[in-house]
Design a protein around this motif. Structure first.
Motif, short mmCIF file in Angstrom:
data_model
loop_
_atom_site.label_atom_id
_atom_site.label_comp_id
_atom_site.label_asym_id
_atom_site.label_seq_id
_atom_site.Cartn_x
_atom_site.Cartn_y
_atom_site.Cartn_z
N TRP A 163 0.83 -1.21 0.00
CA TRP A 163 0.00 0.00 0.00
C TRP A 163 0.86 1.26 0.00
O TRP A 163 1.83 1.34 0.75
CB TRP A 163 -0.90 0.03 1.25
N THR A 164 0.52 2.21 -0.85
CA THR A 164 1.20 3.52 -0.79
C THR A 164 0.16 4.63 -0.91
O THR A 164 -0.76 4.53 -1.73
CB THR A 164 2.16 3.76 -1.99
N PRO A 165 0.31 5.67 -0.10
CA PRO A 165 -0.58 6.82 -0.26
C PRO A 165 -0.25 7.53 -1.56
O PRO A 165 0.92 7.78 -1.85
CB PRO A 165 -0.25 7.69 0.96
N ARG A 166 -1.26 7.86 -2.36
CA ARG A 166 -1.00 8.36 -3.71
C ARG A 166 -1.19 9.86 -3.88
O ARG A 166 -0.78 10.42 -4.88
CB ARG A 166 -1.91 7.64 -4.72
N VAL A 167 -1.84 10.50 -2.91
CA VAL A 167 -2.15 11.92 -3.09
C VAL A 167 -1.37 12.75 -2.07
O VAL A 167 -1.66 12.71 -0.87
CB VAL A 167 -3.67 12.17 -2.95
N PRO A 168 -0.37 13.51 -2.54
CA PRO A 168 0.41 14.34 -1.60
C PRO A 168 -0.39 15.53 -1.10
O PRO A 168 -1.43 15.90 -1.66
CB PRO A 168 1.62 14.77 -2.44
N PHE A 169 0.15 16.15 -0.04
CA PHE A 169 -0.55 17.22 0.69
C PHE A 169 -1.11 18.32 -0.22
O PHE A 169 -2.30 18.64 -0.16
CB PHE A 169 0.42 17.78 1.74
N GLU A 170 -0.25 18.93 -1.05
CA GLU A 170 -0.71 20.07 -1.86
C GLU A 170 -1.87 19.67 -2.78
O GLU A 170 -2.82 20.42 -2.98
CB GLU A 170 0.41 20.67 -2.71
N GLU A 171 -1.77 18.46 -3.32
CA GLU A 171 -2.82 18.00 -4.23
C GLU A 171 -4.13 17.75 -3.46
O GLU A 171 -5.22 18.06 -3.95
CB GLU A 171 -2.38 16.74 -4.96
N LEU A 172 -3.99 17.18 -2.29
CA LEU A 172 -5.17 16.93 -1.44
C LEU A 172 -5.90 18.25 -1.15
O LEU A 172 -7.11 18.37 -1.35
CB LEU A 172 -4.70 16.28 -0.15
N VAL A 173 -5.13 19.25 -0.72
CA VAL A 173 -5.73 20.55 -0.41
C VAL A 173 -6.36 21.13 -1.69
O VAL A 173 -7.50 21.63 -1.67
CB VAL A 173 -4.67 21.53 0.15
N GLY A 174 -5.63 21.00 -2.80
CA GLY A 174 -6.12 21.54 -4.07
C GLY A 174 -7.44 20.90 -4.48
O GLY A 174 -8.38 21.58 -4.90
N ARG A 175 -7.52 19.59 -4.35
CA ARG A 175 -8.76 18.90 -4.75
C ARG A 175 -9.94 19.36 -3.90
O ARG A 175 -11.05 19.56 -4.39
CB ARG A 175 -8.60 17.39 -4.57
N MET A 176 -9.68 19.52 -2.59
CA MET A 176 -10.79 19.92 -1.71
C MET A 176 -11.24 21.35 -2.00
O MET A 176 -12.43 21.64 -2.07
CB MET A 176 -10.36 19.77 -0.24
N VAL A 177 -10.27 22.25 -2.22
CA VAL A 177 -10.63 23.64 -2.51
C VAL A 177 -11.37 23.72 -3.85
O VAL A 177 -12.41 24.38 -3.98
CB VAL A 177 -9.37 24.54 -2.54
N ASP A 178 -10.84 23.01 -4.85
CA ASP A 178 -11.48 23.05 -6.18
C ASP A 178 -12.92 22.55 -6.11
O ASP A 178 -13.82 23.11 -6.73
CB ASP A 178 -10.69 22.19 -7.18
N ALA A 179 -13.13 21.47 -5.33
CA ALA A 179 -14.50 20.92 -5.21
C ALA A 179 -15.41 21.92 -4.52
O ALA A 179 -16.57 22.11 -4.93
CB ALA A 179 -14.46 19.61 -4.43
N ASP A 180 -14.90 22.60 -3.50
CA ASP A 180 -15.74 23.59 -2.81
C ASP A 180 -16.04 24.79 -3.69
O ASP A 180 -17.17 25.28 -3.71
CB ASP A 180 -15.07 24.02 -1.50
#
Ligand code: GDP
Length: 328
Positions: free
Chosen positions: A298-315
């Protein structure tokens, strides 16, 4: 057809898990509480069979296990907010600690009756480590919770170990914070991304937060659901830390979110209020996912900046849809 029972199917993780399992050809049953809003789960996973029942009700849990005849039980339900656990410590113990005890014992009995194994997954938490002396934490880190939520999760974690010794395929995942645009605003990440989007669109001016200095290990929720499925299908049951291995402060999260939303000078919009401080709060939580990487692939695939970006973009996208003039 193989069957999974998901408690907490209306939550962030339960929703992602149900969608993955159904796509994989599994029958999915979900435990839901009276009065819960089922619209999202019914829209996203219409195939899921929903059963009413509380984690405090043995009879209801026994009935759901019998009716679903589950091969896998993903126990994701419970009080998910550490902040709420300070206000409702007894309820937190009843639901998160004793609720798991009820479900584990009834799953054991269900397994005995059907004569075939049932695999059980407990969604445990980094909160069981409290303010750990060492960082990053791993599976050997002493369990020493500092919140009612952590104490209840610690009991449930230990009980999973007891049932594993007894012969059950029981897994406990030490899940670090994992987020998405399905997080409710009671969690700091979504509170921040919602505010950044609203401020960018001129709908809000101020964001009131608690401690900006605490550092957390934030990952992308669907990655953590993937870890759950891997752990339940592994050759043997065990405990695993599921984390990214990287920590950021709440202030880092705010800065990244405001930058993404195009709002300069985040500090001029943020006010700190004692109301959102907790009686005790780990200054740093960061996990070492090495064992999960080695054993589960198992490896986490979404780094911090991308995670924040996805959440902001969705909002931003949601708010724009809501503000758009009605075409009719
Ligand atoms: P938790 O780790 O499950 O409690 O997830 P949260 O997202 O609720 O909190 C993560 C961290 O953010 C904790 O250390 C909180 O003390 C901190 N925090 C700072 N300000 C806030 C706030 O306004 N709301 C919440 N929920 N947490 C905050």
């Amino acid at each position: 057809m193989q069957t999974a029972l998901v408690t907490g199917i209306t939550g962030q993780d339960g929703g992602y898990l149900a969608e993955r399992m159904i796509a994989d050809g599994w029958a999915v049953h979900g435990l839901v509480r009276a009065g819960e809003d089922l619209a999202d789960v019914q829209r996203r996973s219409p195939e899921a069979v929903l059963h009413g029942g509380e984690l405090t009700d043995d009879d209801a849990l026994a009935r759901v296990l019998a009716e679903s005849d589950a091969d896998e039980v993903y126990h994701l339900a419970g009080i998910s907010s550490v902040a709420l656990s300070w206000k409702e410590p007894v309820l937190t113990a009843d639901v998160n600690a004793l609720g798991t005890a009820r479900l584990l014992e009834l799953t054991w009995q269900h397994q005995e009756r059907r004569g075939r194994p049932v695999h059980f997954l407990q969604a445990s938490s980094a909160e069981i480590f409290g303010s750990a002396a060492a960082a990053p934490q791993d599976e050997q880190t002493p369990v020493r919770p500092t919140s009612p939520y952590g104490a209840a999760k610690a009991f449930a974690h230990h009980l999973v170990g007891v049932y594993r010794e007894r012969g059950m395929f029981a897994v406990s995942l030490l899940l670090y914070n994992h987020e998405s645009d399905r997080r409710p605003e009671s969690f700091v990440t979504r509170k921040i991304t919602q505010a950044a989007a609203r401020i960018a669109l001129g709908l809000q001016d101020e964001l009131v937060l608690g401690n900006l200095d605490v550092r957390r290990d934030w990952g992308w929720a669907p990655d953590y659901v993937d870890a759950m499925m891997r752990a339940l299908r592994h050759t043997h049951p065990d405990d695993y830390v599921i984390a990214t291995g990287r920590a950021h402060s709440v202030a880092d999260f705010v800065a990244a979110a405001f930058t993404r939303a195009g709002v300069p000078d985040w500090r001029s919009h943020v006010r700190v209020d004692e109301e959102f401080f907790r009686p005790a709060d780990a200054g740093l939580q960061v996990g070492n996912p090495g064992k999960a990487q080695r054993e589960l692939g198992w490896t986490p695939r979404v780094p911090f900046e991308e995670l924040v970006g996805r959440m902001v973009d969705a909002d931003l996208a949601q708010l724009r849809v809501r503000r758009a003039p009605d075409p009719s």
